[in-house]
Design a protein around this motif. Structure first.
Motif, PDB file in Angstrom:
ATOM      1  N   ALA A 129       0.834  -1.210   0.000  1.00  0.00           N
ATOM      2  CA  ALA A 129       0.000   0.000   0.000  1.00  0.00           C
ATOM      3  C   ALA A 129       0.865   1.256   0.000  1.00  0.00           C
ATOM      4  N   LEU A 130       1.964   1.235   0.751  1.00  0.00           N
ATOM      5  CA  LEU A 130       2.856   2.398   0.781  1.00  0.00           C
ATOM      6  C   LEU A 130       3.545   2.602  -0.569  1.00  0.00           C
ATOM      7  N   VAL A 131       3.923   1.493  -1.232  1.00  0.00           N
ATOM      8  CA  VAL A 131       4.544   1.597  -2.555  1.00  0.00           C
ATOM      9  C   VAL A 131       3.551   2.189  -3.557  1.00  0.00           C
ATOM     10  N   VAL A 132       2.298   1.706  -3.506  1.00  0.00           N
ATOM     11  CA  VAL A 132       1.272   2.237  -4.413  1.00  0.00           C
ATOM     12  C   VAL A 132       1.014   3.714  -4.117  1.00  0.00           C
ATOM     13  N   HIS A 133       0.990   4.074  -2.822  1.00  0.00           N
ATOM     14  CA  HIS A 133       0.785   5.473  -2.438  1.00  0.00           C
ATOM     15  C   HIS A 133       1.880   6.358  -3.037  1.00  0.00           C
ATOM     16  N   ILE A 188       1.427   6.639  -6.885  1.00  0.00           N
ATOM     17  CA  ILE A 188       0.366   7.589  -7.247  1.00  0.00           C
ATOM     18  C   ILE A 188       0.810   9.008  -6.938  1.00  0.00           C
ATOM     19  N   GLY A 189       1.528   9.179  -5.824  1.00  0.00           N
ATOM     20  CA  GLY A 189       1.995  10.510  -5.438  1.00  0.00           C
ATOM     21  C   GLY A 189       2.894  11.135  -6.482  1.00  0.00           C
ATOM     22  N   ARG A 190       3.628  10.295  -7.243  1.00  0.00           N
ATOM     23  CA  ARG A 190       4.496  10.843  -8.293  1.00  0.00           C
ATOM     24  C   ARG A 190       3.700  11.463  -9.434  1.00  0.00           C
ATOM     25  N   LEU A 191       2.423  11.105  -9.527  1.00  0.00           N
ATOM     26  CA  LEU A 191       1.582  11.723 -10.565  1.00  0.00           C
ATOM     27  C   LEU A 191       1.335  13.207 -10.281  1.00  0.00           C
ATOM     28  N   ALA A 192       1.651  13.654  -9.071  1.00  0.00           N
ATOM     29  CA  ALA A 192       1.476  15.064  -8.721  1.00  0.00           C
ATOM     30  C   ALA A 192       2.638  15.924  -9.203  1.00  0.00           C
ATOM     31  N   ASP A 193       3.705  15.307  -9.750  1.00  0.00           N
ATOM     32  CA  ASP A 193       4.856  16.091 -10.221  1.00  0.00           C
ATOM     33  C   ASP A 193       4.475  17.160 -11.250  1.00  0.00           C
ATOM     34  N   PRO A 194       3.641  16.837 -12.252  1.00  0.00           N
ATOM     35  CA  PRO A 194       3.231  17.909 -13.183  1.00  0.00           C
ATOM     36  C   PRO A 194       2.525  19.058 -12.468  1.00  0.00           C
ATOM     37  N   GLY A 195       1.756  18.741 -11.432  1.00  0.00           N
ATOM     38  CA  GLY A 195       1.087  19.793 -10.672  1.00  0.00           C
ATOM     39  C   GLY A 195       2.074  20.692  -9.963  1.00  0.00           C
ATOM     40  N   ARG A 196       3.125  20.078  -9.403  1.00  0.00           N
ATOM     41  CA  ARG A 196       4.145  20.876  -8.728  1.00  0.00           C
ATOM     42  C   ARG A 196       4.883  21.770  -9.734  1.00  0.00           C
ATOM     43  N   ARG A 214      -1.762  23.441  -7.858  1.00  0.00           N
ATOM     44  CA  ARG A 214      -2.050  23.065  -6.472  1.00  0.00           C
ATOM     45  C   ARG A 214      -3.259  22.141  -6.396  1.00  0.00           C
ATOM     46  N   SER A 215      -4.273  22.429  -7.194  1.00  0.00           N
ATOM     47  CA  SER A 215      -5.484  21.604  -7.208  1.00  0.00           C
ATOM     48  C   SER A 215      -5.163  20.180  -7.654  1.00  0.00           C
ATOM     49  N   LEU A 216      -4.319  20.060  -8.687  1.00  0.00           N
ATOM     50  CA  LEU A 216      -3.916  18.733  -9.158  1.00  0.00           C
ATOM     51  C   LEU A 216      -3.172  17.977  -8.063  1.00  0.00           C
ATOM     52  N   GLN A 217      -2.273  18.674  -7.355  1.00  0.00           N
ATOM     53  CA  GLN A 217      -1.545  18.026  -6.266  1.00  0.00           C
ATOM     54  C   GLN A 217      -2.482  17.549  -5.165  1.00  0.00           C
ATOM     55  N   ASP A 218      -3.470  18.388  -4.820  1.00  0.00           N
ATOM     56  CA  ASP A 218      -4.424  18.001  -3.772  1.00  0.00           C
ATOM     57  C   ASP A 218      -5.226  16.773  -4.198  1.00  0.00           C
ATOM     58  N   THR A 219      -5.682  16.765  -5.447  1.00  0.00           N
ATOM     59  CA  THR A 219      -6.478  15.637  -5.939  1.00  0.00           C
ATOM     60  C   THR A 219      -5.666  14.350  -5.925  1.00  0.00           C
ATOM     61  N   VAL A 220      -4.437  14.434  -6.432  1.00  0.00           N
ATOM     62  CA  VAL A 220      -3.575  13.241  -6.448  1.00  0.00           C
ATOM     63  C   VAL A 220      -3.286  12.779  -5.022  1.00  0.00           C
ATOM     64  N   GLY A 221      -3.065  13.722  -4.114  1.00  0.00           N
ATOM     65  CA  GLY A 221      -2.810  13.363  -2.712  1.00  0.00           C
ATOM     66  C   GLY A 221      -3.988  12.637  -2.091  1.00  0.00           C
ATOM     67  N   HIS A 222      -5.216  13.144  -2.359  1.00  0.00           N
ATOM     68  CA  HIS A 222      -6.415  12.488  -1.821  1.00  0.00           C
ATOM     69  C   HIS A 222      -6.576  11.086  -2.401  1.00  0.00           C
ATOM     70  N   VAL A 223      -6.372  10.953  -3.724  1.00  0.00           N
ATOM     71  CA  VAL A 223      -6.497   9.639  -4.372  1.00  0.00           C
ATOM     72  C   VAL A 223      -5.456   8.668  -3.813  1.00  0.00           C
ATOM     73  N   THR A 261      -3.962   8.725  -0.859  1.00  0.00           N
ATOM     74  CA  THR A 261      -4.290   8.369   0.526  1.00  0.00           C
ATOM     75  C   THR A 261      -5.459   7.395   0.578  1.00  0.00           C
ATOM     76  N   LEU A 262      -6.511   7.681  -0.192  1.00  0.00           N
ATOM     77  CA  LEU A 262      -7.687   6.807  -0.205  1.00  0.00           C
ATOM     78  C   LEU A 262      -7.318   5.409  -0.703  1.00  0.00           C
ATOM     79  N   THR A 263      -6.511   5.349  -1.770  1.00  0.00           N
ATOM     80  CA  THR A 263      -6.085   4.050  -2.301  1.00  0.00           C
ATOM     81  C   THR A 263      -5.276   3.291  -1.269  1.00  0.00           C
TER      82      THR A 263
END
Length: 201
Positions: free
Chosen positions: A32-36, A39-47, A96-105, A107-109
């Protein structure tokens, strides 16, 4: 309260079951931590978008301040550059919105990947362990109480007949010997009853 059986075979099975359950839970959490993280790396474009938007906005605001000093058209240039700076702010907000969305996804996953398998493992592993702990405690109390050996012997006589071959059968049979109060037969039967639970006499 006894957590593990006294007989080696049952104790080994219990320890193995506990180790397998703990290993499965650890593996699930690690996955689960690896998947988290993945997914968290998908926020790089947002950053990157946020950083670019902030840089663009700051640069245009600075350019507007500098342009305001131009005679005659300075005010107009500053206004146009300020409008363009708002677009940079919008880009930063979108990042920032993209980062928040990816972060929520992410965490939920992670929570779902941990909770469902862990609950499944606990439902398979914990009830039998708790049943054995309760059963062994009841059997120990029964054996220690007055007439406990008689009751354990009776439980063995009315249960599975497979282990009764280990007891030497006196004349009249085991049931008759139990009714007569044959101490050796009762002790042998009580020992079988304890062994069935994983306890020693």
């Amino acid at each position: 309260m006894r957590l593990y059986a006294q007989t080696p075979a049952r104790r080994i099975r219990q320890v193995l079951a506990d180790l397998i359950a703990v290993a499965m839970i650890c593996a699930v959490v690690k996955l689960a931590l690896v998947v988290h993280d993945a997914i968290g790396r998908l926020a790089d474009p947002g950053r990157k978008a946020e950083s670019a938007g902030v840089s663009l906005s700051d640069g245009l605001v600075d350019a507007g301040e500098a342009a305001s000093k131009v005679p005659f058209v300075g005010g107009q240039l500053k206004k146009q550059l300020g409008s363009a700076a708002e677009a940079g702010t919008g880009l930063a907000d979108a990042g920032r919105s993209l980062q928040d969305t990816v972060g929520h996804v992410a965490t939920l996953t992670m929570v779902v990947l941990i909770v469902i398998p862990v609950v499944f493992v606990l439902l398979l592993w914990l009830p039998p362990r708790l049943r054995w702990i309760r059963r062994s405690a009841v059997t120990r109390r029964l054996a220690a109480g007055p007439g406990g050996a008689d009751l354990l012997a009776l439980r063995v006589l009315t249960g599975s007949q497979r282990e009764l071959t280990a007891v030497s059968t006196p004349p009249g049979g085991l049931a008759e010997a139990w009714r007569r109060g044959d101490e050796q037969v009762i002790a042998d039967l009580a020992a079988i009853g304890l062994r069935q639970v994983g306890l020693r006499a």
